[in-house]
Each structure stands twice: as C-alpha cells, then as structure tokens.
Design an enzyme around this catalytic site. Structure first.
Site, PDB file in Angstrom:
ATOM      1  N   GLU A   1       0.848  -1.202   0.000  1.00  0.00           N
ATOM      2  CA  GLU A   1       0.000   0.000   0.000  1.00  0.00           C
ATOM      3  C   GLU A   1       0.881   1.250   0.000  1.00  0.00           C
ATOM      4  O   GLU A   1       2.033   1.225   0.442  1.00  0.00           O
ATOM      5  CB  GLU A   1      -0.915  -0.069   1.241  1.00  0.00           C
ATOM      6  CG  GLU A   1      -1.850   1.086   1.467  1.00  0.00           C
ATOM      7  CD  GLU A   1      -2.832   1.381   0.347  1.00  0.00           C
ATOM      8  OE1 GLU A   1      -2.404   1.461  -0.813  1.00  0.00           O
ATOM      9  OE2 GLU A   1      -4.025   1.602   0.656  1.00  0.00           O
ATOM     10  N   ASP A   2       0.336   2.337  -0.510  1.00  0.00           N
ATOM     11  CA  ASP A   2       1.098   3.584  -0.535  1.00  0.00           C
ATOM     12  C   ASP A   2       1.139   4.252   0.831  1.00  0.00           C
ATOM     13  O   ASP A   2       2.192   4.658   1.308  1.00  0.00           O
ATOM     14  CB  ASP A   2       0.528   4.559  -1.598  1.00  0.00           C
ATOM     15  CG  ASP A   2      -0.988   4.754  -1.502  1.00  0.00           C
ATOM     16  OD1 ASP A   2      -1.627   4.160  -0.602  1.00  0.00           O
ATOM     17  OD2 ASP A   2      -1.540   5.501  -2.327  1.00  0.00           O
TER      18      ASP A   2
ATOM     19  N   PHE B   1      -1.330  16.396   3.730  1.00  0.00           N
ATOM     20  CA  PHE B   1      -1.744  15.694   2.521  1.00  0.00           C
ATOM     21  C   PHE B   1      -0.576  15.642   1.544  1.00  0.00           C
ATOM     22  O   PHE B   1      -0.069  16.669   1.115  1.00  0.00           O
ATOM     23  CB  PHE B   1      -2.961  16.346   1.869  1.00  0.00           C
ATOM     24  CG  PHE B   1      -3.607  15.432   0.880  1.00  0.00           C
ATOM     25  CD1 PHE B   1      -4.481  14.438   1.310  1.00  0.00           C
ATOM     26  CD2 PHE B   1      -3.307  15.524  -0.468  1.00  0.00           C
ATOM     27  CE1 PHE B   1      -5.047  13.553   0.400  1.00  0.00           C
ATOM     28  CE2 PHE B   1      -3.868  14.650  -1.385  1.00  0.00           C
ATOM     29  CZ  PHE B   1      -4.745  13.659  -0.954  1.00  0.00           C
TER      30      PHE B   1
ATOM     31  N   ASP C   1      -3.676   5.775   6.411  1.00  0.00           N
ATOM     32  CA  ASP C   1      -4.177   7.037   6.959  1.00  0.00           C
ATOM     33  C   ASP C   1      -5.142   6.703   8.105  1.00  0.00           C
ATOM     34  O   ASP C   1      -4.700   6.439   9.224  1.00  0.00           O
ATOM     35  CB  ASP C   1      -4.854   7.790   5.803  1.00  0.00           C
ATOM     36  CG  ASP C   1      -5.256   9.213   6.145  1.00  0.00           C
ATOM     37  OD1 ASP C   1      -4.543   9.871   6.899  1.00  0.00           O
ATOM     38  OD2 ASP C   1      -6.283   9.674   5.619  1.00  0.00           O
TER      39      ASP C   1
ATOM     40  N   ARG D   1       0.595  11.891  -9.531  1.00  0.00           N
ATOM     41  CA  ARG D   1       1.127  10.545  -9.261  1.00  0.00           C
ATOM     42  C   ARG D   1       2.516  10.371  -9.865  1.00  0.00           C
ATOM     43  O   ARG D   1       3.297   9.532  -9.442  1.00  0.00           O
ATOM     44  CB  ARG D   1       0.211   9.465  -9.853  1.00  0.00           C
ATOM     45  CG  ARG D   1      -1.172   9.383  -9.224  1.00  0.00           C
ATOM     46  CD  ARG D   1      -1.865   8.099  -9.692  1.00  0.00           C
ATOM     47  NE  ARG D   1      -3.303   8.117  -9.457  1.00  0.00           N
ATOM     48  CZ  ARG D   1      -3.905   7.805  -8.308  1.00  0.00           C
ATOM     49  NH1 ARG D   1      -3.176   7.426  -7.279  1.00  0.00           N
ATOM     50  NH2 ARG D   1      -5.215   7.843  -8.189  1.00  0.00           N
TER      51      ARG D   1
HETATM   52  P1  IMP Z   1      -7.380   5.115   4.834  1.00  0.00           P
HETATM   53  O1  IMP Z   1      -8.483   4.130   4.615  1.00  0.00           O
HETATM   54  O2  IMP Z   1      -7.885   6.374   5.469  1.00  0.00           O
HETATM   55  O3  IMP Z   1      -6.196   4.555   5.583  1.00  0.00           O
HETATM   56  O4  IMP Z   1      -6.969   5.614   3.413  1.00  0.00           O
HETATM   57  C1  IMP Z   1      -5.914   5.123   2.720  1.00  0.00           C
HETATM   58  C2  IMP Z   1      -5.967   5.663   1.312  1.00  0.00           C
HETATM   59  O5  IMP Z   1      -6.280   7.048   1.273  1.00  0.00           O
HETATM   60  C3  IMP Z   1      -4.606   5.539   0.693  1.00  0.00           C
HETATM   61  O6  IMP Z   1      -4.477   4.329   0.009  1.00  0.00           O
HETATM   62  C4  IMP Z   1      -4.555   6.725  -0.247  1.00  0.00           C
HETATM   63  O7  IMP Z   1      -5.065   6.367  -1.491  1.00  0.00           O
HETATM   64  C5  IMP Z   1      -5.468   7.746   0.366  1.00  0.00           C
HETATM   65  N1  IMP Z   1      -4.686   8.775   1.107  1.00  0.00           N
HETATM   66  C6  IMP Z   1      -4.583   8.925   2.429  1.00  0.00           C
HETATM   67  N2  IMP Z   1      -3.781   9.956   2.760  1.00  0.00           N
HETATM   68  C7  IMP Z   1      -3.347  10.457   1.589  1.00  0.00           C
HETATM   69  C8  IMP Z   1      -2.452  11.543   1.259  1.00  0.00           C
HETATM   70  O8  IMP Z   1      -1.881  12.257   2.104  1.00  0.00           O
HETATM   71  N3  IMP Z   1      -2.264  11.752  -0.069  1.00  0.00           N
HETATM   72  C9  IMP Z   1      -2.852  11.012  -1.039  1.00  0.00           C
HETATM   73  N4  IMP Z   1      -3.671   9.984  -0.777  1.00  0.00           N
HETATM   74  C10 IMP Z   1      -3.930   9.718   0.532  1.00  0.00           C
HETATM   75 MG    MG Z   2      -4.673   4.183  -2.106  1.00  0.00          MG
END
Ligand code: IMP
Ligand code: MG
Length: 179
Positions: free
Chosen positions: A100-101, A153, A104, A166
C-alpha cells in the site's frame, strides 16, 4: 530541482525513497525465503512503490492487484470502502503481502485484510511506504513500513490529489492554493 506547479515542498526526496525501498526489500527477502510470495498492490496509489519494490525482491514472487476506494475527490476519508476490482487469482495457501502507498485512517486496510483473511492465505502481511499515525481511526499492524509522516496531505510517487501528481518522483506536500 524544478518543482511542478502545485507542489509546496518536497517531504521525501528520491534518494530517501530509494533507501526506504531498499531496506524494506532486504527484510522481505530474508523473511520470505522459501515461501510462495504473492504481492498484492492496491491500485492506483501503490503501483509506483510496488514496481520499485519488486525489482529489489530477489525471490520468485507473483503479483496481483485490487482496486478499493474509500476516498472520493476530497482529501478526507469517507469511511466507506468500495471494492471496484477484485484479485484475478485465488490466494488460498499463498503468502500474501499487501503493498500500500499510505495508511491514513486505517479503514481501507482493515476492510481489505478482512476480505483476504476469509480466503485462507498461508499468511497475510502488510507493507506500506507511508503511515500517518496521528490520523488513525482503526488500528493497523504494519509489518513493513517505509516511514511515518505528519498529518499533511502528500502527493507524488503514486499518490494523487484528484488523480494528478502521481508522476512526481518524490513525495511532496501540496500547495494549499491548489486544493
Ligand atoms: P485510509 O483508509 O484512510 O487509511 O486511506 C488510505 C488511502 O487514502 C490511501 O491508500 C490513499 O489512497 C489515500 N490517502 C490517504 N492519505 C493520503 C495523502 O496524504 N495523499 C494522497 N492519498 C492519501
Ligand atoms: Mg490508495
């Protein structure tokens, strides 16, 4: 370096990313020796990281992708997870490593973990390039982590804002004027 319009500053440069990827791959190479490694990339955000990471993995491995979304066009999680594309192969008995990238809120990852656990892989672990621990709503165990970042962000190296940025080779912070 010439910065792209919309980028306020570089948070993690190419050299730092490369060192993180190198370290993660070295640990994966040790841990997955003799296993049936399947890398599962969550699209789209992870594809740049995954392609760099897999080139540094020296074990035989396969790769598959899933598309799940918890974000719309905004920078705040909606709390809902929607499976848009499932894996193309069965994972039963495989040593699955989700790539995963960024973690969050943790909502996306928990939903994906639950789905994949039910399919009885031999093992299921998580590798994430970035984590924003201060934003966590649901706890997530990150087995391989690049680095923690503050609650900002970020864009680049696969991560987008409204599907743009990207292609940046580094992780940057978006200029608030562009949000
Ligand atoms: P989560 O379910 O809130 O953990 O969201 C994870 C997903 O939200 C990641 O796979 C990203 O695609 C997106 N995301 C969360 N934070 C960022 C950020 O700072 N920049 C870009 N995408 C983000
Ligand atoms: Mg993502």
């Amino acid at each position: 370096m010439i910065m792209m319009k919309g980028v306020q500053k570089i948070l993690i440069d190419e050299k730092q990313i490369d060192a993180d990827v190198e370290r993660l791959a070295a640990q994966i190479n040790l841990d997955y020796e003799g296993k049936d490694l399947l890398l599962v990339g969550l699209l789209k955000g992870s594809f740049v990281f995954l392609s760099d990471l897999m080139k540094k993995i020296t074990l035989p491995c396969s790769v598959d992708f899933m598309v799940v979304s918890s974000y719309g066009a905004a920078t705040v999680s909606s709390g809902k997870v929607n499976m848009k594309k499932d894996l193309s192969e069965d994972i039963r008995g495989k040593d699955v490593l989700i790539v995963e990238d960024i973690i969050d809120s943790g909502i996306t990852l928990n939903a994906v973990m639950d789905i994949l656990k039910g399919r009885e892989p031999a093992s299921l672990k998580l590798c994430s390039l970035l984590s924003k621990p201060s934003r966590r709503v649901q706890e997530v165990q990150i087995d391989y982590l690049g680095r923690e970042i503050p609650d900002e962000f970020v864009i680049g190296y696969g991560l987008d804002y409204n599907e743009k940025y990207r292609n940046l080779p580094y992780i940057g912070i978006i200029d608030p004027d562009y949000i």
